[in-house]
Write a protein that holds these residues in place. Structure first.
Motif, PDB file in Angstrom:
ATOM      1  N   GLU A  41      -5.766  -6.260 -21.396  1.00 60.28           N
ATOM      2  CA  GLU A  41      -6.970  -6.902 -21.936  1.00 60.28           C
ATOM      3  C   GLU A  41      -8.230  -6.200 -21.422  1.00 60.28           C
ATOM      4  O   GLU A  41      -9.200  -6.001 -22.152  1.00 60.28           O
ATOM      5  CB  GLU A  41      -6.952  -8.380 -21.524  1.00 60.28           C
ATOM      6  CG  GLU A  41      -8.075  -9.217 -22.081  1.00 60.28           C
ATOM      7  CD  GLU A  41      -8.034  -9.338 -23.594  1.00 60.28           C
ATOM      8  OE1 GLU A  41      -6.981  -9.089 -24.193  1.00 60.28           O
ATOM      9  OE2 GLU A  41      -9.098  -9.662 -24.169  1.00 60.28           O
ATOM     10  N   GLU A  89      -7.781 -13.892 -10.435  1.00 57.30           N
ATOM     11  CA  GLU A  89      -8.862 -14.861 -10.568  1.00 57.30           C
ATOM     12  C   GLU A  89     -10.163 -14.162 -10.987  1.00 57.30           C
ATOM     13  O   GLU A  89     -10.872 -14.639 -11.864  1.00 57.30           O
ATOM     14  CB  GLU A  89      -9.054 -15.582  -9.231  1.00 57.30           C
ATOM     15  CG  GLU A  89      -9.906 -16.833  -9.376  1.00 57.30           C
ATOM     16  CD  GLU A  89     -10.376 -17.355  -8.027  1.00 57.30           C
ATOM     17  OE1 GLU A  89      -9.646 -17.206  -7.023  1.00 57.30           O
ATOM     18  OE2 GLU A  89     -11.515 -17.875  -7.972  1.00 57.30           O
ATOM     19  N   GLU A 115      -9.885 -13.023 -14.642  1.00 55.80           N
ATOM     20  CA  GLU A 115      -9.943 -14.145 -15.588  1.00 55.80           C
ATOM     21  C   GLU A 115     -11.349 -14.702 -15.692  1.00 55.80           C
ATOM     22  O   GLU A 115     -11.826 -15.038 -16.777  1.00 55.80           O
ATOM     23  CB  GLU A 115      -8.967 -15.241 -15.161  1.00 55.80           C
ATOM     24  CG  GLU A 115      -7.520 -14.866 -15.495  1.00 55.80           C
ATOM     25  CD  GLU A 115      -6.525 -15.965 -15.134  1.00 55.80           C
ATOM     26  OE1 GLU A 115      -6.865 -16.778 -14.249  1.00 55.80           O
ATOM     27  OE2 GLU A 115      -5.436 -15.991 -15.735  1.00 55.80           O
ATOM     28  N   LYS A 116     -12.015 -14.791 -14.552  1.00 59.02           N
ATOM     29  CA  LYS A 116     -13.377 -15.322 -14.549  1.00 59.02           C
ATOM     30  C   LYS A 116     -14.275 -14.451 -15.436  1.00 59.02           C
ATOM     31  O   LYS A 116     -15.059 -14.949 -16.233  1.00 59.02           O
ATOM     32  CB  LYS A 116     -13.909 -15.321 -13.103  1.00 59.02           C
ATOM     33  CG  LYS A 116     -14.954 -16.379 -12.844  1.00 59.02           C
ATOM     34  CD  LYS A 116     -15.258 -16.500 -11.356  1.00 59.02           C
ATOM     35  CE  LYS A 116     -16.688 -16.091 -11.089  1.00 59.02           C
ATOM     36  NZ  LYS A 116     -16.946 -15.839  -9.656  1.00 59.02           N
ATOM     37  N   ARG A 117     -14.113 -13.145 -15.301  1.00 55.12           N
ATOM     38  CA  ARG A 117     -14.938 -12.254 -16.104  1.00 55.12           C
ATOM     39  C   ARG A 117     -14.604 -12.356 -17.593  1.00 55.12           C
ATOM     40  O   ARG A 117     -15.482 -12.425 -18.445  1.00 55.12           O
ATOM     41  CB  ARG A 117     -14.745 -10.807 -15.639  1.00 55.12           C
ATOM     42  CG  ARG A 117     -15.262  -9.788 -16.651  1.00 55.12           C
ATOM     43  CD  ARG A 117     -16.756  -9.919 -16.892  1.00 55.12           C
ATOM     44  NE  ARG A 117     -17.477  -9.576 -15.693  1.00 55.12           N
ATOM     45  CZ  ARG A 117     -17.730  -8.323 -15.329  1.00 55.12           C
ATOM     46  NH1 ARG A 117     -17.391  -7.329 -16.112  1.00 55.12           N
ATOM     47  NH2 ARG A 117     -18.348  -8.071 -14.207  1.00 55.12           N
ATOM     48  N   LEU A 118     -13.304 -12.397 -17.890  1.00 54.95           N
ATOM     49  CA  LEU A 118     -12.913 -12.427 -19.301  1.00 54.95           C
ATOM     50  C   LEU A 118     -13.414 -13.689 -19.982  1.00 54.95           C
ATOM     51  O   LEU A 118     -13.782 -13.675 -21.156  1.00 54.95           O
ATOM     52  CB  LEU A 118     -11.386 -12.317 -19.428  1.00 54.95           C
ATOM     53  CG  LEU A 118     -10.790 -10.957 -19.033  1.00 54.95           C
ATOM     54  CD1 LEU A 118      -9.270 -10.998 -19.115  1.00 54.95           C
ATOM     55  CD2 LEU A 118     -11.327  -9.831 -19.906  1.00 54.95           C
ATOM     56  N   GLU A 119     -13.448 -14.776 -19.215  1.00 62.51           N
ATOM     57  CA  GLU A 119     -13.954 -16.021 -19.795  1.00 62.51           C
ATOM     58  C   GLU A 119     -15.462 -15.975 -20.029  1.00 62.51           C
ATOM     59  O   GLU A 119     -15.964 -16.527 -20.991  1.00 62.51           O
ATOM     60  CB  GLU A 119     -13.652 -17.200 -18.855  1.00 62.51           C
ATOM     61  CG  GLU A 119     -12.221 -17.686 -18.970  1.00 62.51           C
ATOM     62  CD  GLU A 119     -11.799 -18.463 -17.729  1.00 62.51           C
ATOM     63  OE1 GLU A 119     -12.682 -18.974 -17.013  1.00 62.51           O
ATOM     64  OE2 GLU A 119     -10.587 -18.522 -17.464  1.00 62.51           O
ATOM     65  N   SER A 120     -16.153 -15.283 -19.098  1.00 58.32           N
ATOM     66  CA  SER A 120     -17.617 -15.406 -19.100  1.00 58.32           C
ATOM     67  C   SER A 120     -18.299 -14.543 -20.157  1.00 58.32           C
ATOM     68  O   SER A 120     -19.427 -14.790 -20.510  1.00 58.32           O
ATOM     69  CB  SER A 120     -18.180 -15.065 -17.727  1.00 58.32           C
ATOM     70  OG  SER A 120     -18.145 -13.668 -17.534  1.00 58.32           O
TER      71      SER A 120
END
Lengths: 500, 500
Positions: free
Chosen positions: B296, B491, B494-499
């Motif tokens: 991703e 973590e 994932e935090k970056r991909l969400e933001s």
């Protein structure tokens, strides 16, 4: 920093040849010394399109041992390079110790060409400046000598050169659509350049503006600039190593730099004058106008900062008197700057000026200013070389903060020639009412005329900015000078009132 | 810079009294020395509401001769002050040479309280930071000692203190609506603070974070910090004057600072562990996840930078192996950082890391990193004190540029205790297959454990930023450590991909 330069400077062939012979030898010698002392050197050539960066690099490397330098021609970012932080491609092109790297355009593309073409977006600008300053600060702190040259030609000259390139098929490809656009929008490109020069003209990596209309003049100035920078770096290394600086270096210390730099003041046309009648008529009209504008400034809460510097007996006092004569006395102050008293000496040199910043809607006039740091303090040795060199940026920063807070900032240099000064001094001595104005010190300062001229010249170039420009006032005729000051102040105020 | 601090630190009454007696004498003596050497001193106290700035200033001045200091309580700008550039009111409050000025909040209001309340507008922010840095740089370049203290308490503690103040009528007025708002929006206020600390933590005016939950601890830390800074300034002046530094100063050089600073590493709970079975189960799941995320990242063209530092035999290699095991090998590189080779030594110390920055969509793992500058180079004297002190900001700047270009940046510190290290060293020596991993140098470094611990502690505090945080990994159990690394990387991704 481009405001006060003189693009008509040139050098005759004969004089050029003589100079170059010595300069080439000297540069070759310094390259070897830098190599021996393991000093890395970075030479940046920026400038207007067709200002001759390529030609000048060709001239520069003639004196260099090819094993010791490398030329980097910087173009737009490749697709590959775009995958990294923008400054990375320059980090990896930094020279190793003892080597010279020459950049045909550089990281400044980011805030110049790439900004102009829209490739650098507005919100990237602050980060770009931060990255550039951090890059230069880190490298120079680590021992790199950073020489930054900006080659300047004017709009007309550039157009002429483009047209000449277009005449031949072999060179036509070198003129792009973007080049033309920059020529057409010369003024707006100059504003970008001014901003870039000002924000990055630091004590660790200062800019030198090269007047590039005449190729020969530019070559000599570039050589001289590079030589001085390397000489200083080598001298420092030697001092560190505890060795004596060789006689050879000492002897060539002063070079031709003075001759190259003299002209801002030398070119002033001191014959400009008004008759007494013209003067009174103009004065009356202008003073009336300024009185009206003064009220408007107060209503709009705009502060005004007007500094006066100039030769002793240059007419500062008279000009200030006529400027403020008809203003509402509740709305202006005149601050006289003498040698700092003990209390002032116990603070940072800018502290006393921060104290006297005018508040919103007020006019503050300064009879002598913070520029004492780079004139009398420099020449009399009241501060160290490092201190006055740093002062150019410190002063620019301070004035930029005045401007950001909404102020109009103007600086006048009252120019007279040495003969006129002598006349005025003698007149003061004869006239009992004016005797208090003339002291032994004035005569002593007069003996240092040349040193002052050099310092003033550097000051005018380094600290004249679009937001806080120097106005040079032709002062041999007092009438002319006073009118010019009034007119300049009115123009600056009107410009501001219209713009906001 | 607030991330890694330990707010549980405290000091018992008895120990406090003993320390303070000596510290007060010392500070008094240094005040006299600064006066004699005409050194101006500025002490800034910033911090959360109710963190005890006022109380601490009261404690601090107990040791000072009242003729030599002045306390400035800074509140919002008056109507009068708003008529000037914002930094002016601080310029005019700078101390004269030999005097101490103490600021109860300061120019940092502009980028903290006034920003939070909306009085500083977004477009004023850049200019404000520029003005602040210029102010501090100019003053310190002119010889001022600038000591900046930030008093930290956590959200819960702050709430408790506010409530206590509200209980009594005499103190209730001190808690404003804005104070409560800052408590409620603690996290968003912390982000502003972090930005301000990072952007202004310079070598000429560094920040010290004071853990202020325990009043006594904070007082001792403030005294110690001020004393060290003054001592250094006095020593420099003496050196300049060519005099010997007095024995007295030398003896007290090391003080209690180590004791105050030790705890980031000391507090790590090294008993954390997983069984082999737990480990394998978790590992399988996490590695599968990371493989998916890696793809991703590539599709979204996000670069990832993961640094590993830690004690020798701390488990860096093992953790890196498990982290990358299931990743697509075309998408990551592992860079091992050894002592620089001759070619690398011929460049700036950060040059070799700029070379290895990952491109967009790629993961770069570093087995040891640029932090060598503030650990091994500091301790072995491979660089000067000035150089490693400057390095904190240089490194923060570099990582900030990585982040600006879109990268995820993570740093792991692999923590083990001295006993565990001994066991692992001995095991390596016994095991023929691992003998290559252990050298005489490892044993020598082990002898410098305490010096390293001090350096690591300072490094973790000064360079842990919200965008590029340090993760401390409890490493005595290798299983636990490897899982924690995998989880932390996941973590962060994932935090970056969400933001975005």
């Amino acid at each position: 920093m481009l405001e006060k330069i003189d693009l008509t400077k040139k050098l005759e062939k004969q004089s050029y040849r003589e100079k170059m012979e010595a300069l080439e030898l000297e540069l070759g010698r310094l390259q070897r010394e830098c190599h021996a002392y393991k000093i890395p050197v970075m030479i940046v050539l920026e400038g207007f399109g067709a200002s001759g960066k390529g030609v000048q690099i060709g001239k520069l490397i003639q004196a260099l041992d090819p094993r010791g330098f490398r030329v980097h021609a910087i173009t737009g970012e490749t697709e590959e390079e775009q995958k990294y932080p923008f400054i990375r491609r320059f980090w990896i092109k930094t020279p190793e110790n003892g080597k010279i790297a020459i950049y045909d355009t550089s990281w400044y593309r980011r805030v110049l060409a790439d900004r102009f073409s829209g490739n650098t977006e507005k919100e990237e600008l602050e980060d770009s400046y931060a990255a550039i300053c951090s890059f230069e600060e880190q490298l120079t702190a680590g021992g790199t000598v950073m020489i930054k040259l900006f080659l300047a030609i004017d709009q007309k000259e550039q157009k002429k050169r483009f047209e000449k390139l277009l005449e031949s098929k072999e060179t036509a490809w070198r003129v792009s659509r973007e080049d033309w656009e920059k020529n057409e929008k010369y003024d707006s490109y100059v504003r970008m350049i001014e901003e870039a020069l000002q924000r990055t003209d630091t004590d660790y990596a200062p800019w030198t503006i090269v007047e590039a209309t005449d190729r020969r003049f530019a070559t000599v100035k570039i050589y001289t600039t590079v030589i001085e920078a390397l000489k200083e770096a080598v001298a420092e290394k030697k001092a560190e190593a505890g060795r004596e600086i060789s006689q050879e270096t000492e002897e060539t210390e002063t070079w031709e730099n003075r001759e190259l730099e003299e002209s801002v003041l030398a070119k002033v046309d001191l014959t400009k004058s008004y008759t007494e009648k013209e003067y009174h008529k103009k004065k009356k009209k202008l003073q009336k106008k300024i009185r009206k504008l003064h009220g408007e400034l107060y209503r709009r809460q705009i502060p005004v900062i007007i500094g006066f510097e100039g030769w002793d007996a240059g007419g500062k006092g008279g000009a200030i008197k006529r400027l403020t004569e008809k203003m509402d006395p509740r709305g202006f102050t005149v601050n006289t700057t003498a040698a700092p008293n003990d209390y002032e000496k116990a603070h940072h040199y800018l502290w006393r000026f921060w104290k006297n910043v005018p508040k919103k809607g007020h006019v503050a006039v300064y009879d002598r200013t913070w520029y004492g740091r780079v004139m009398v303090e420099r020449i009399e040795g009241f501060c160290t070389k490092k201190e006055w060199q740093r002062a150019f940026k410190e002063i620019n920063d301070m004035e930029a903060q005045f401007v950001q807070s909404g102020a109009i900032v103007l600086k006048f240099w009252m120019q007279i020639d040495k003969e006129e000064q002598r006349k005025r001094f003698e007149e003061r001595q004869k006239n009992p009412e004016k005797q208090w104005k003339i002291t032994e010190e004035d005569w002593r300062n007069r003996d240092k005329w040349d040193a002052y001229e050099e310092a003033v010249n550097e000051m005018l170039i380094r600290t004249s900015t679009p937001e806080a420009p120097w106005v040079i006032v032709e002062g041999n005729c007092k009438y002319y000078a006073r009118i010019k000051v009034l007119e300049a102040v009115i123009e600056a105020i009107e410009k501001r009132l219209e713009s906001r």
